[in-house]
Design a protein around this motif. Structure first.
Motif, mmCIF file in Angstrom:
data_model
loop_
_atom_site.group_PDB
_atom_site.id
_atom_site.type_symbol
_atom_site.label_atom_id
_atom_site.label_comp_id
_atom_site.label_asym_id
_atom_site.label_seq_id
_atom_site.Cartn_x
_atom_site.Cartn_y
_atom_site.Cartn_z
ATOM 1 N N ARG B 57 11.115 99.715 35.545
ATOM 2 C CA ARG B 57 10.069 98.295 34.839
ATOM 3 C C ARG B 57 10.226 97.101 34.523
ATOM 4 N NH1 ARG B 57 4.708 99.707 33.521
ATOM 5 N NH2 ARG B 57 4.995 99.540 31.301
ATOM 6 N N ARG B 58 11.861 97.608 33.377
ATOM 7 C CA ARG B 58 12.307 96.012 32.888
ATOM 8 C C ARG B 58 12.813 95.487 33.863
ATOM 9 N NH1 ARG B 58 15.316 98.869 29.294
ATOM 10 N NH2 ARG B 58 14.178 98.577 27.632
ATOM 11 N N LEU B 60 12.125 94.877 37.229
ATOM 12 C CA LEU B 60 10.155 94.427 37.328
ATOM 13 C C LEU B 60 10.070 92.832 37.098
ATOM 14 C CD1 LEU B 60 8.854 94.196 39.606
ATOM 15 C CD2 LEU B 60 7.718 96.029 38.367
ATOM 16 N N GLN B 61 9.754 93.462 35.849
ATOM 17 C CA GLN B 61 9.410 91.950 34.680
ATOM 18 C C GLN B 61 10.228 91.110 34.397
ATOM 19 O OE1 GLN B 61 10.562 91.742 30.904
ATOM 20 N NE2 GLN B 61 9.518 90.275 31.365
ATOM 21 N N LEU B 62 11.751 91.150 34.932
ATOM 22 C CA LEU B 62 12.800 90.457 34.039
ATOM 23 C C LEU B 62 13.145 88.878 35.719
ATOM 24 C CD1 LEU B 62 15.587 92.004 32.510
ATOM 25 C CD2 LEU B 62 14.515 90.514 31.427
ATOM 26 N N THR B 64 10.771 88.880 37.604
ATOM 27 C CA THR B 64 9.014 88.648 38.351
ATOM 28 C C THR B 64 9.349 86.937 37.079
ATOM 29 O OG1 THR B 64 8.074 89.982 36.540
ATOM 30 C CG2 THR B 64 8.069 90.226 39.691
ATOM 31 N N THR B 65 9.183 87.488 35.800
ATOM 32 C CA THR B 65 9.313 86.273 34.776
ATOM 33 C C THR B 65 9.483 85.236 35.243
ATOM 34 O OG1 THR B 65 8.280 87.841 33.153
ATOM 35 C CG2 THR B 65 8.778 86.181 32.623
ATOM 36 N N PHE B 66 11.329 85.444 35.223
ATOM 37 C CA PHE B 66 12.420 84.298 35.145
ATOM 38 C C PHE B 66 12.756 84.452 36.559
ATOM 39 C CE2 PHE B 66 12.586 86.631 31.146
ATOM 40 C CZ PHE B 66 12.315 85.287 30.535
ATOM 41 N N ASP B 67 12.490 84.861 38.533
ATOM 42 C CA ASP B 67 12.745 85.061 39.118
ATOM 43 C C ASP B 67 13.828 84.968 39.458
ATOM 44 O OD1 ASP B 67 10.416 83.951 40.337
ATOM 45 O OD2 ASP B 67 10.888 81.708 40.034
ATOM 46 N N ILE B 80 19.991 94.494 27.358
ATOM 47 C CA ILE B 80 19.041 95.177 26.364
ATOM 48 C C ILE B 80 19.274 96.707 26.367
ATOM 49 C CG2 ILE B 80 16.937 95.337 26.392
ATOM 50 C CD1 ILE B 80 16.519 92.886 27.918
#
Lengths: 329, 96
Positions: B57-58, B60-62, B64-67, B80
């Motif tokens: 999930r981390r 995925l979030q990175l 999608t947020t930052f391409d 992290i």
């Protein structure tokens, strides 16, 4: 409900281009990343930034939001009400029925509830995201964190968790529900592990099963001890004579009082292992160990007798140099 | 009172991990092949422990947020995770 100025949240002009919005979103996402930021309100700020981006990066939602203008002058920020049929003429990318993801403001839910649930579907356009299959579909899993005390891992615990879910009203709008779930935490849980609450995720569709709620376990910081996996570390303070001469000392451990034999010559930094006295095992996983990190505490030289005793020590160790590499030898 | 089920060991299949993260199995497969998600193949099937859910999930979030490229997202996730571990140790040392 409180009016949300999404442009202000992202720090962009109302005339901002898509590229400017994307850049502002990434800047905020880096600054308030919940795993990294030290800001006390990082989670809330990140949720606001995500929400603002959800609206302003979607042309349909942005156009509808822009049609609202801004908070009416003279009205308090908490008194905003959208005009009736404010969204007529706008078509949001709608999604399947089911509970909305938690974390959106009331403002967002009220205006974009149906579209909010489109978050998962919107990902369908991005290579690699799950496409909704036809027929029965299992509901999405929900993810949350739960903070426990280390002692809960030793004894098990019961916790009440506040959950936010949603249902659709007759007009197809999201209505938020909050309810409390009482959970029994099994003993033997370790940090980073997950507890599954079956069926507590989003409802399934077309007869599919509900998703699960997965709780990631975190331990509340405790100055007495810290866990690494199932092993637990605890500071063991000893008087100089206990450390050097050895003997039996009583120690309060997470599992209860323990009588520990300290070997003679135990220097600060040495660890004593109490096998199986860490976090209890669960299933096929064995119990962890308890490590006692030895620390030597010096008595204060606050009286004639104490000063005399230190003087005697100085005489007894004429070659002792605390600043040499082999202190005490 | 609902009894929580403690997820032990390699409790997720490829499909279950993908489903829990809201991604297609191919997304997980590509990240395993790229070496950014750890998989257990001892049983002959791909199995994942529950910690993988957090990492996936981390990532995925990175991404999608930052391409972000998956390797860059993995590098950030590594940092992290290390930062969080060091912060825990520092807090313990300061408390001691």
């Amino acid at each position: 409900m409180e009016f949300k100025d999404y442009y202000k949240i992202l720090g962009v002009q109302r005339s901002a281009t898509d590229d400017e919005i994307k850049k502002a979103y990434r800047k905020g996402a880096r600054k308030y990343h919940p795993d990294v930021s030290k800001a006390a309100d990082a989670h809330e700020r990140m949720a606001e930034i995500n929400e603002a981006h959800q609206v302003l990066s979607d042309p349909e939602r942005r156009a509808a939001y822009d049609s609202l203008g801004s908070a009416p002058p003279g009205a308090g920020a908490h008194e905003f009400r959208p005009p009736p049929n404010w969204d007529a003429g706008f078509e949001f990318s709608d999604a399947d029925a089911g509970a909305a993801d938690a974390g959106y403001s009331d403002f967002f839910e009220q205006l974009f509830g149906r579209a909010a649930r489109g978050q998962g579907r919107a990902r369908g356009g991005f290579d690699g995201f799950a496409e909704a299959p036809a027929g029965p579909q299992r509901g999405a899993d929900h993810h949350a964190k739960i903070e426990l005390d280390l002692l809960d891992a030793y004894h098990g615990a019961q916790r009440a968790i506040r959950l936010r879910s949603a249902h659709l009203d007759a007009q197809g709008r999201i209505v938020n529900d909050e309810h409390e779930l009482h959970v029994s935490i099994p003993k033997g849980v370790r940090e980073g592990q997950h507890i599954r609450l079956a069926g507590r995720g989003s409802p399934g569709h077309a007869g599919g099963a509900a998703g699960d709620l997965l709780l990631e376990v975190l331990f509340r910081p405790d100055p007495r001890w810290r866990a690494e996996g199932r092993d637990v570390h605890q500071r063991l303070a000893l008087a100089p004579w206990e450390a050097m001469l050895g003997g039996s000392v009583q120690v309060s451990t997470p599992g209860g009082e323990a009588q520990v034999n300290v070997p003679a010559g135990s220097s600060p930094g040495r660890k004593l292992r109490l096998k199986g006295r860490g976090i209890p095992g669960s299933g096929t996983q064995p119990a962890g160990d308890l490590y006692l990190d030895i620390d030597v505490v010096l008595p204060a030289a606050d009286g004639d007798a104490a000063r005399a005793a230190y003087g005697q020590m100085a005489k007894a160790f004429p070659n002792f140099n605390a600043r040499s590499g082999r202190a005490g030898v | 009172m609902q009894q929580g089920e403690l997820l032990e060991g390699q409790c997720f299949s490829l499909e279950e991990l993908a489903q829990s993260c809201g991604v297609a199995p191919r997304w997980v497969q590509e990240r395993v092949e790229a070496g950014v998600l750890r998989v257990d193949t001892a049983s002959g099937d791909w199995r994942f422990d529950s910690v993988c859910v957090v990492r996936a999930r981390r990532l995925l979030q990175l991404e999608t947020t930052f391409d972000a490229d998956p390797q860059l997202a993995a590098l950030t996730a590594d940092l992290i995770e290390e930062l969080m571990a060091l912060r825990r140790r520092l807090a313990a040392l300061e408390a001691g």
